[in-house]
Design an enzyme around this catalytic site. Sequence first.
Site, PDB file in Angstrom:
ATOM      1  N   CYS A 128     -41.656  42.136 -69.406  1.00  0.00           N
ATOM      2  CA  CYS A 128     -41.981  42.437 -67.895  1.00  0.00           C
ATOM      3  C   CYS A 128     -41.503  43.197 -67.347  1.00  0.00           C
ATOM      4  O   CYS A 128     -40.761  42.133 -66.133  1.00  0.00           O
ATOM      5  CB  CYS A 128     -43.230  41.514 -67.768  1.00  0.00           C
ATOM      6  SG  CYS A 128     -44.640  41.537 -66.670  1.00  0.00           S
ATOM      7  N   GLU A 171     -50.709  45.420 -70.055  1.00  0.00           N
ATOM      8  CA  GLU A 171     -51.347  45.450 -68.788  1.00  0.00           C
ATOM      9  C   GLU A 171     -52.307  45.533 -68.710  1.00  0.00           C
ATOM     10  O   GLU A 171     -52.943  44.694 -67.796  1.00  0.00           O
ATOM     11  CB  GLU A 171     -50.756  47.541 -69.622  1.00  0.00           C
ATOM     12  CG  GLU A 171     -49.811  47.966 -69.578  1.00  0.00           C
ATOM     13  CD  GLU A 171     -49.016  47.326 -68.496  1.00  0.00           C
ATOM     14  OE1 GLU A 171     -49.286  46.870 -67.254  1.00  0.00           O
ATOM     15  OE2 GLU A 171     -47.351  47.027 -69.355  1.00  0.00           O
TER      16      GLU A 171
END
Length: 217
Positions: A128, A171
Site C-alpha cells: 500500500c 481501493e
Amino acid sequence: MTPSVSPEHLPIAERVEELLAAGGPLPIVAAGDPVLRRPTRPYDGELGPALLYRFVDALRVTMRAAPGVGLAAPQVGVALRIAVIEDPAPVPEEVAVARGRVPQPFRVLVNPSYDGVGPAGAAFFEGCLSMPGWQAVVARHAEVRLTAQDEHGRAVDEVFRGWPARIVQHETDHLDGMLYLDRAESRSLSSNEAMAERWSQPTPHLAARELGFTLPE
C-alpha cells in the site's frame, strides 16, 4: 481577526483546491492518520464537474508517480468516496498467469462498492502506498462485482477477476476506513527487502511454509 482553520476542517472543495494549488503529485497520507480510518462520505457533487476532473487528474498523476496501481481519495487527505485504478501489468508471464494480472486501463471509481462473486478466493502479497516498505499476504475474493459511477456520472456495473479484482477491493476498502493489513495474515508481513530476497515467487506458498501461516484452500 478570523481564526485559522486547519486543512482537515476546511470545506471539502476548499480542501481540494488547496491541495491542487501546489501542483504536481499530491502528498500521500501515511498510516496513522485518522483520515485513513474513517469511512468516506459518498460523493454528491461537492466538487462540481471542473474541480472533480482536476482532482481525478491529480490522483492519476500521484498514483503514477508513486508508482502504484490504485489510489483512493483519503490517501491524499480527502474524505470522499472516490478512487482511481490503473495497472499496465509489467510482470513476467508466469507471475501474470499465477496472479491473474492483466493490464487494467485508467478508471475512475465514484461511490464504488463490491460483492464477491462465487466461492473462489485468492491469497497473494500486496502492499500500500500509505504503508511504504512493507507487504503482507491478503486473502480476497477472486472475482467481484463492482457497482459505481465514473467521473461523468455514468453507472458502472462490472465483474472484475484476478488482480484487477484485488485492486478494486483494496481501493474500495480504503473508502471504508480499512487498510490491507486489517485483512492480512500477520505472520506474512515482510519488508520490501525480504520480498526481493526471499518471496518473489509467483505465489506465496513458500512464504507460508517458511513463515508459518496457512493459506486458504
